[in-house]
Design an enzyme around this catalytic site. Structure first.
Site, PDB file in Angstrom:
ATOM      1  N   CYS A   1       0.851  -1.003  -0.114  1.00  0.00           N
ATOM      2  CA  CYS A   1      -0.014  -0.475  -0.076  1.00  0.00           C
ATOM      3  C   CYS A   1       0.344   1.147   0.043  1.00  0.00           C
ATOM      4  CB  CYS A   1      -1.161  -0.262   1.247  1.00  0.00           C
ATOM      5  SG  CYS A   1      -0.132  -0.145   2.670  1.00  0.00           S
TER       6      CYS A   1
ATOM      7  N   HIS B   1      -2.900   1.494   6.650  1.00  0.00           N
ATOM      8  CA  HIS B   1      -3.091   1.363   5.377  1.00  0.00           C
ATOM      9  C   HIS B   1      -2.773   2.610   4.701  1.00  0.00           C
ATOM     10  CE1 HIS B   1      -4.631   0.523   0.713  1.00  0.00           C
ATOM     11  NE2 HIS B   1      -5.926   1.680   1.118  1.00  0.00           N
TER      12      HIS B   1
ATOM     13  N   ASP C   1      -6.900   5.778  -4.042  1.00  0.00           N
ATOM     14  CA  ASP C   1      -6.629   4.685  -3.357  1.00  0.00           C
ATOM     15  C   ASP C   1      -6.457   3.406  -4.097  1.00  0.00           C
ATOM     16  OD1 ASP C   1      -5.239   2.652  -2.416  1.00  0.00           O
ATOM     17  OD2 ASP C   1      -7.218   2.182  -0.608  1.00  0.00           O
TER      18      ASP C   1
ATOM     19  N   ASN D   1     -14.031   4.236  10.426  1.00  0.00           N
ATOM     20  CA  ASN D   1     -14.820   3.609  11.455  1.00  0.00           C
ATOM     21  C   ASN D   1     -15.541   2.987  11.599  1.00  0.00           C
ATOM     22  OD1 ASN D   1     -15.082   6.661  11.998  1.00  0.00           O
ATOM     23  ND2 ASN D   1     -16.125   7.325   9.778  1.00  0.00           N
TER      24      ASN D   1
ATOM     25  N   ASP E   1     -16.749  -0.693  13.033  1.00  0.00           N
ATOM     26  CA  ASP E   1     -16.641  -1.612  15.102  1.00  0.00           C
ATOM     27  C   ASP E   1     -16.386  -2.674  13.925  1.00  0.00           C
ATOM     28  OD1 ASP E   1     -18.121   0.612  16.200  1.00  0.00           O
ATOM     29  OD2 ASP E   1     -20.419  -0.873  15.941  1.00  0.00           O
TER      30      ASP E   1
END
Length: 692
Positions: A276, A334, A357, A397, A399
């Site tokens: 990356c 990342h 990206d 974001n 969970d």
């Protein structure tokens, strides 16, 4: 009277490129920025130029399309279309007559390599002359350009600066990684333009592609796809297997120029290999070359949410081993880029930084690419905005739902709402330091999201970080956490505490299972390299701290890496109630640094030999061997490579002579790739080169 005869045309490459701030970009032809005039000199012999009888018409050619530009005698250039204005006429007794003409390109011109022609019409005679080519780039200095950036300091940082820092590691132990973007290296500009030419969009419909190249939104989507080779003749092939014998270990790259040149020299076959940070750094180079302000971003604990339900599920055995189950994952870090541009395709307010990206993770409209996703749209949870906002939103974001399982049965569950996107950062403008940009992506309280933002509504929502709960309930009888005693460094033992608290007014018999696994930054660990299991008693309301130590030879890797990553976890089982609680921690073990000192560093002069000394003291109890490589864009013409063997506790010193070829702030970067232990050591030093 003699006829007017064209003698020569001088494109004034040096003067124009200084005014257009493209000086330093390597090209045999003129390099310009759109939305800004440039001046050429037309030399002619014979009679004086007569604007009433003579006519000059420029023709600008880009692929199959062209535009004719009659030269007007006076007035201001048009802002909406190509125009040309006669500036002045000069009579040089030695060189004859010279006419200055200013040409102006609109700020919405397409980025590309143009051919410039001139037609001279005099008293029934028409002659056409090919004057040469010029490359036209975006212009962040021009207010009318959609990439306009209002701060001169930021333009210097995000366009002109040819080196930077990439950030890796973990939120608690950030590792800064020097990188040479190398946009001024020989041939890099032409290679970046070739990237556009070889794109599937250009190959399928050249005319339409060239028209669309007026938009940085379009350009950025093309480049995001072309930096990887999944769907096209892209630059880099990704490899996360740990096996790189038929290519280059991604950890050993130090700059973009070598990668881009290798791609071109191998007839545009993909370079092996990238991960990356390599994909992102190469894209940063290309975008800066094209004139689009760009910076590299690291997201620590980055979620890869394949089913887009905003929940990453992680599985552990009852012995504390993290299991490779499921497609979702959390990468320790990342890396992507942000580019600055207007977003006329969105409903206002979303101009500015856009996430792009090039790492091939998921498809966007059938192609492996991502973005541009407006950072503000991510922050405001506008997941309906193009492009790929939901994917980026989940990266920062989501969970994390952690489950302890046995024989297909879930024994305990906890949900962590804080770890994903724990730190989002970039290089601070004008300094070799980190800048925290987390607040640009995340609200302070992201739990107030509307239900349509997050899928999987049946997922337990109670927060249970570091083993504070199980079975989806509030913390019960036992609580556990992990504590590293010092920042881990390669070659040293790992020391940590397991802290267990009995919340109840009765003694307990517990089983403790501690597990450590090597891992790569983008995947779940495979295989345990160290574990400890024992029974213990704990008194009512008592807190017990158990210290553990893992020796270096237990965790050292076979494949050279810049930083070793470890997944450490502990499962505590209450023997009577069979309640289990989990604590986990992922961290990097950083490598020692190389030291670089510049002789007379405050008086480094262009084109004058300088000396740098690189030193390193071997902290290991055995001799180490490896290759020392030193590079520096604008400082060293070629990289310097030396084979070294350093005895235990010995201090190595190597003098490197260099001759700076560019003024300004430059970076000298040294890396030492050791074979035993397998690790990459790095050091860097910025150098301010002064004019003679």
């Amino acid at each position: 009277m003699d006829e007017l005869k064209l003698r020569n045309v001088h494109l004034q490459q040096v003067q124009n490129q200084i005014r257009h701030r493209t000086d330093g970009l390597s090209s045999s032809s003129l390099v310009l920025r759109r939305g800004q005039p440039f001046t050429i000199l037309i030399g002619y012999d014979g009679r004086p130029f007569d604007p009433l009888k003579d006519k000059l018409v420029f023709r600008i050619v880009l692929g199959p399309q062209s535009v004719e530009i009659p030269v007007s005698m006076s007035g201001n250039p048009s802002l909406s279309q190509w125009s040309a204005v006669l500036e002045r006429s000069v009579l040089d007794p030695n060189a004859g007559r010279t006419q200055a003409v200013s040409l102006f390109s609109p700020a919405s011109s397409s980025v590309g390599v143009y051919t410039l022609q001139l037609r001279v019409e005099t008293r029934g005679t028409i002659k056409t002359h090919v004057l040469g080519q010029f490359t036209l780039l975006c212009n962040p200095w021009c207010q009318a350009d959609s990439v306009f950036l209002p701060s001169e300091d930021l333009r210097d940082e995000y366009i002109r600066n040819d080196f930077g820092l990439l950030f890796k590691g973990s939120p608690g132990n950030v590792v800064s990684r020097p990188w040479s973007f190398g946009q001024y290296e020989k041939g890099i500009l032409d290679i970046c333009m070739k990237l556009l030419e070889l794109s599937p969009q250009s190959q399928a419909d050249t005319r339409r592609d060239l028209q669309n190249r007026s938009s940085p939104v379009y350009i950025s989507r093309v480049i995001s796809a072309m930096v990887n080779c999944q769907d096209d003749k892209g630059v880099l092939m990704g490899n996360w297997s740990g096996k790189y014998s038929d290519g280059v270990n991604p950890s050993t790259w130090s700059g973009s120029a070598d990668i881009l040149r290798m791609w071109a020299e191998r007839h545009f076959s993909p370079v092996k290999y990238g991960q990356c940070w390599v994909f992102a750094a190469v894209m940063c180079t290309v975008m800066r070359v094209l004139g689009i302000p760009t910076r590299v971003i690291t997201n620590f604990n980055s979620a890869h949410d394949t089913n887009m339900n905003m929940v990453i599920e992680e599985y552990y055995s009852e012995m504390g081993e993290k299991l490779s189950i499921g497609r979702d994952s959390v990468w320790n870090f990342h890396v992507w880029v942000e580019s600055w541009m207007k977003r006329p395709d969105l409903d206002g307010g979303y101009d500015g930084w856009q996430v792009l990206d090039p790492t091939p993770q998921e498809m966007s409209a059938g192609t492996y690419r991502c973005g541009p996703a407006a950072v503000k749209a991510v922050h405001e949870q506008k997941v309906s905005a193009p492009y790929d906002v939901p994917f980026v939103y989940a990266e920062v974001n989501a969970d994390v739902r952690r489950m302890i399982i046995k024989d297909g049965r879930i024994l305990a569950t906890s949900v962590d709402k804080d770890s994903v996107g724990a730190l989002i950062c970039t290089k601070r403008p004008g300094a070799m330091l980190m800048q925290d940009v987390t607040s640009e992506y995340k609200t302070e309280d992201r739990r107030s999201f509307s239900s349509d933002v997050r899928g999987g509504g049946d997922t337990p929502r109670n927060f249970a970080r570091s083993g504070e709960g199980a079975n989806g309930r509030a913390p019960q009888g036992v609580r556990v956490s992990l504590q590293l005693l010092k920042a881990p460094v390669v070659g040293e033992n790992l020391s940590f505490n397991v802290i267990i608290t009995n919340n109840e007014a009765m003694p307990k018999l517990l089983r403790k299972h501690v597990n450590a696994q090597n891992k790569e930054f983008n995947r779940n660990p495979t295989g345990t390299f160290w574990e400890a299991h024992d029974d213990m008693k704990i008194g009512p309301r008592e807190t017990v701290t158990v210290k553990h130590e893992i020796s270096f030879n237990k965790y050292m890797l076979n494949e050279a890496m810049e930083d070793c990553l470890v997944n450490l976890s502990v499962v505590i089982e209450d023997v009577n109630s069979q309640e289990r609680v989990l604590a986990s921690e992922e961290f990097n073990i950083s490598s020692p640094h190389l030291n670089i000192q510049i002789q007379n560093e405050h008086s480094v002069i262009i084109n004058t030999q300088q000396v740098a000394t690189i030193s390193f003291t071997n902290p290991f109890s055995v001799a180490v061997s490896g290759d020392l490589i030193v590079v520096g864009s604008g400082l060293l013409e070629e990289k310097v490579q030396t084979r070294l063997t350093i005895q235990p506790r010995e201090t190595m010193r190597r003098a490197i002579r260099f001759i700076p070829t560019m003024t300004g702030v430059k970076m000298l970067h040294a890396s030492l790739e050791l074979t035993n232990p397998s690790t990459v050591l790095r050091g860097f030093k910025t150098v301010t080169v002064q004019a003679a």
